[in-house]
Design a protein around this motif. Structure first.
Motif, PDB file in Angstrom:
ATOM      1  N   ALA A  32       0.836  -1.206   0.000  1.00  6.89           N
ATOM      2  CA  ALA A  32       0.000   0.000   0.000  1.00  6.89           C
ATOM      3  C   ALA A  32       0.867   1.249   0.000  1.00  6.89           C
ATOM      4  CB  ALA A  32      -0.935  -0.003   1.204  1.00  6.89           C
ATOM      5  N   ILE A  33       1.925   1.249   0.780  1.00  6.10           N
ATOM      6  CA  ILE A  33       2.834   2.401   0.820  1.00  6.10           C
ATOM      7  C   ILE A  33       3.485   2.615  -0.539  1.00  6.10           C
ATOM      8  CG2 ILE A  33       5.016   3.229   1.800  1.00  6.10           C
ATOM      9  CD1 ILE A  33       4.074   1.861   4.453  1.00  6.10           C
ATOM     10  N   LYS A  34       3.910   1.536  -1.183  1.00  5.80           N
ATOM     11  CA  LYS A  34       4.523   1.643  -2.514  1.00  5.80           C
ATOM     12  C   LYS A  34       3.509   2.207  -3.519  1.00  5.80           C
ATOM     13  CE  LYS A  34       6.769  -1.990  -4.098  1.00  5.80           C
ATOM     14  NZ  LYS A  34       7.173  -3.198  -4.861  1.00  5.80           N
ATOM     15  N   THR A  35       2.275   1.768  -3.412  1.00  7.51           N
ATOM     16  CA  THR A  35       1.223   2.246  -4.310  1.00  7.51           C
ATOM     17  C   THR A  35       0.962   3.729  -4.109  1.00  7.51           C
ATOM     18  OG1 THR A  35       0.201   0.065  -4.327  1.00  7.51           O
ATOM     19  CG2 THR A  35      -1.176   1.905  -5.002  1.00  7.51           C
ATOM     20  N   PHE A  36       0.785   4.136  -2.855  1.00  2.00           N
ATOM     21  CA  PHE A  36       0.542   5.544  -2.573  1.00  2.00           C
ATOM     22  C   PHE A  36       1.739   6.407  -2.978  1.00  2.00           C
ATOM     23  CE2 PHE A  36      -2.739   4.054   0.535  1.00  2.00           C
ATOM     24  CZ  PHE A  36      -3.805   4.650  -0.115  1.00  2.00           C
ATOM     25  N   SER A  37       2.934   5.895  -2.773  1.00  4.16           N
ATOM     26  CA  SER A  37       4.135   6.635  -3.167  1.00  4.16           C
ATOM     27  C   SER A  37       4.159   6.867  -4.675  1.00  4.16           C
ATOM     28  CB  SER A  37       5.381   5.868  -2.719  1.00  4.16           C
ATOM     29  OG  SER A  37       6.543   6.532  -3.137  1.00  4.16           O
ATOM     30  N   ALA A  38       3.791   5.840  -5.434  1.00  4.43           N
ATOM     31  CA  ALA A  38       3.778   5.977  -6.890  1.00  4.43           C
ATOM     32  C   ALA A  38       2.761   7.005  -7.351  1.00  4.43           C
ATOM     33  CB  ALA A  38       3.482   4.620  -7.536  1.00  4.43           C
ATOM     34  N   LEU A  39       1.651   7.105  -6.651  1.00  5.62           N
ATOM     35  CA  LEU A  39       0.594   8.035  -7.043  1.00  5.62           C
ATOM     36  C   LEU A  39       0.777   9.435  -6.452  1.00  5.62           C
ATOM     37  CD1 LEU A  39      -2.496   5.694  -6.751  1.00  5.62           C
ATOM     38  CD2 LEU A  39      -1.394   6.509  -8.842  1.00  5.62           C
ATOM     39  N   SER A  40       1.802   9.634  -5.649  1.00  4.22           N
ATOM     40  CA  SER A  40       1.976  10.914  -4.953  1.00  4.22           C
ATOM     41  C   SER A  40       2.717  11.951  -5.784  1.00  4.22           C
ATOM     42  CB  SER A  40       2.692  10.705  -3.616  1.00  4.22           C
ATOM     43  OG  SER A  40       4.032  10.315  -3.838  1.00  4.22           O
ATOM     44  N   GLN A  41       2.819  11.741  -7.068  1.00  3.75           N
ATOM     45  CA  GLN A  41       3.463  12.687  -7.979  1.00  3.75           C
ATOM     46  C   GLN A  41       2.452  13.016  -9.082  1.00  3.75           C
ATOM     47  OE1 GLN A  41       4.632  12.344 -11.287  1.00  3.75           O
ATOM     48  NE2 GLN A  41       5.975  14.115 -11.329  1.00  3.75           N
ATOM     49  N   GLN A  42       2.333  14.274  -9.444  1.00  2.00           N
ATOM     50  CA  GLN A  42       1.275  14.748 -10.342  1.00  2.00           C
ATOM     51  C   GLN A  42       1.233  14.013 -11.677  1.00  2.00           C
ATOM     52  OE1 GLN A  42      -1.118  17.286  -9.581  1.00  2.00           O
ATOM     53  NE2 GLN A  42      -2.054  16.345 -11.366  1.00  2.00           N
ATOM     54  N   THR A  43       2.366  13.874 -12.345  1.00  3.48           N
ATOM     55  CA  THR A  43       2.364  13.224 -13.661  1.00  3.48           C
ATOM     56  C   THR A  43       1.931  11.776 -13.550  1.00  3.48           C
ATOM     57  OG1 THR A  43       4.098  14.696 -14.469  1.00  3.48           O
ATOM     58  CG2 THR A  43       3.770  12.652 -15.685  1.00  3.48           C
ATOM     59  N   ARG A  44       2.444  11.074 -12.559  1.00 11.22           N
ATOM     60  CA  ARG A  44       2.061   9.660 -12.409  1.00 11.22           C
ATOM     61  C   ARG A  44       0.578   9.523 -12.082  1.00 11.22           C
ATOM     62  NH1 ARG A  44       7.328   9.455  -9.954  1.00 11.22           N
ATOM     63  NH2 ARG A  44       6.431   9.477  -7.849  1.00 11.22           N
ATOM     64  N   LEU A  45       0.060  10.402 -11.260  1.00 10.57           N
ATOM     65  CA  LEU A  45      -1.371  10.377 -10.965  1.00 10.57           C
ATOM     66  C   LEU A  45      -2.173  10.653 -12.235  1.00 10.57           C
ATOM     67  CD1 LEU A  45      -3.641  10.109  -8.889  1.00 10.57           C
ATOM     68  CD2 LEU A  45      -3.367  12.551  -8.405  1.00 10.57           C
ATOM     69  N   ASP A  46      -1.733  11.613 -13.030  1.00 12.05           N
ATOM     70  CA  ASP A  46      -2.414  11.914 -14.294  1.00 12.05           C
ATOM     71  C   ASP A  46      -2.368  10.730 -15.257  1.00 12.05           C
ATOM     72  OD1 ASP A  46      -2.934  14.467 -13.340  1.00 12.05           O
ATOM     73  OD2 ASP A  46      -1.334  15.418 -14.513  1.00 12.05           O
ATOM     74  N   VAL A  47      -1.220  10.062 -15.332  1.00 15.70           N
ATOM     75  CA  VAL A  47      -1.087   8.885 -16.202  1.00 15.70           C
ATOM     76  C   VAL A  47      -2.042   7.792 -15.745  1.00 15.70           C
ATOM     77  CG1 VAL A  47       0.447   6.986 -16.873  1.00 15.70           C
ATOM     78  CG2 VAL A  47       1.306   9.331 -16.861  1.00 15.70           C
ATOM     79  N   PHE A  48      -2.047   7.532 -14.456  1.00 15.96           N
ATOM     80  CA  PHE A  48      -2.917   6.476 -13.940  1.00 15.96           C
ATOM     81  C   PHE A  48      -4.382   6.783 -14.219  1.00 15.96           C
ATOM     82  CE2 PHE A  48      -5.333   4.337 -10.589  1.00 15.96           C
ATOM     83  CZ  PHE A  48      -5.016   3.035 -10.914  1.00 15.96           C
ATOM     84  N   ARG A  49      -4.791   8.001 -13.979  1.00 18.42           N
ATOM     85  CA  ARG A  49      -6.188   8.381 -14.233  1.00 18.42           C
ATOM     86  C   ARG A  49      -6.523   8.273 -15.724  1.00 18.42           C
ATOM     87  NH1 ARG A  49      -8.489  13.360 -11.472  1.00 18.42           N
ATOM     88  NH2 ARG A  49     -10.328  12.177 -12.041  1.00 18.42           N
ATOM     89  N   LEU A  50      -5.583   8.653 -16.590  1.00 15.36           N
ATOM     90  CA  LEU A  50      -5.794   8.526 -18.031  1.00 15.36           C
ATOM     91  C   LEU A  50      -6.001   7.058 -18.399  1.00 15.36           C
ATOM     92  CD1 LEU A  50      -3.963  10.384 -20.830  1.00 15.36           C
ATOM     93  CD2 LEU A  50      -4.095   7.911 -20.920  1.00 15.36           C
ATOM     94  N   LEU A  51      -5.192   6.179 -17.820  1.00 15.91           N
ATOM     95  CA  LEU A  51      -5.312   4.752 -18.130  1.00 15.91           C
ATOM     96  C   LEU A  51      -6.590   4.154 -17.556  1.00 15.91           C
ATOM     97  CD1 LEU A  51      -1.596   3.669 -17.754  1.00 15.91           C
ATOM     98  CD2 LEU A  51      -2.922   3.892 -19.873  1.00 15.91           C
ATOM     99  N   VAL A  52      -7.035   4.633 -16.418  1.00 15.57           N
ATOM    100  CA  VAL A  52      -8.318   4.180 -15.874  1.00 15.57           C
ATOM    101  C   VAL A  52      -9.428   4.561 -16.847  1.00 15.57           C
ATOM    102  CG1 VAL A  52     -10.006   4.566 -14.029  1.00 15.57           C
ATOM    103  CG2 VAL A  52      -7.605   4.135 -13.461  1.00 15.57           C
ATOM    104  N   LYS A  53      -9.387   5.795 -17.345  1.00 18.99           N
ATOM    105  CA  LYS A  53     -10.402   6.244 -18.310  1.00 18.99           C
ATOM    106  C   LYS A  53     -10.336   5.439 -19.599  1.00 18.99           C
ATOM    107  CE  LYS A  53     -10.545  10.980 -16.662  1.00 18.99           C
ATOM    108  NZ  LYS A  53     -10.175  12.376 -16.955  1.00 18.99           N
ATOM    109  N   ALA A  54      -9.134   5.050 -20.010  1.00 18.20           N
ATOM    110  CA  ALA A  54      -8.967   4.289 -21.258  1.00 18.20           C
ATOM    111  C   ALA A  54      -9.540   2.880 -21.133  1.00 18.20           C
ATOM    112  CB  ALA A  54      -7.493   4.231 -21.646  1.00 18.20           C
ATOM    113  N   GLY A  55      -9.653   2.384 -19.916  1.00 24.29           N
ATOM    114  CA  GLY A  55     -10.225   1.056 -19.702  1.00 24.29           C
ATOM    115  C   GLY A  55      -9.409  -0.041 -20.336  1.00 24.29           C
TER     116      GLY A  55
END
Length: 110
Positions: free
Chosen positions: A6-29
């Motif tokens: 969980a800590i590794k996951t939150f750490s990966a998402l704690s940077q703006q670009t990575r969060l944006d990439v992840f959200r883009l990929l969630v939207k892409a399905g």
């Protein structure tokens, strides 16, 4: 999922670009997105995008498939389910029915 994951996951998402990439990929399905397309859509240079995708891969938040000379990335929905399950596993003092509205809200029908 355990605390370290969980800590590794939150750490990966704690940077703006990575969060944006992840959200883009969630939207892409399930179609995902090509690495170059992700960089173009987010206006991020290729070498920077590669580094950020590597962090997301290492955290297990995304997976990839090589398609010829390109790589397509996908959100790893199982990892998201694992993280949400970890966060909610002891919810509501042993009364999970109290948390059901939250669970229903975040459940994806995809």
């Amino acid at each position: 999922m355990d605390s370290l994951d969980a800590i590794k996951t939150f750490s990966a998402l704690s940077q703006q670009t990575r969060l944006d990439v992840f959200r883009l990929l969630v939207k892409a399905g399930e179609d995902g997105a090509l690495s170059g397309e992700i960089g173009h859509r987010l206006d991020v240079r290729q070498n920077t995008m590669s580094a950020n995708l590597a962090v997301l891969l290492n955290a297990g938040l995304v997976r990839n498939e090589r398609q010829g000379r390109t790589i397509r990335y996908f959100a790893n929905f199982e990892a998201v389910r694992g993280l949400l399950g970890f966060l909610m596993e002891d919810c509501c003092g042993g009364n999970p029915e109290i948390c059901q509205p939250i669970i229903d809200e975040i459940a994806c029908a995809c």
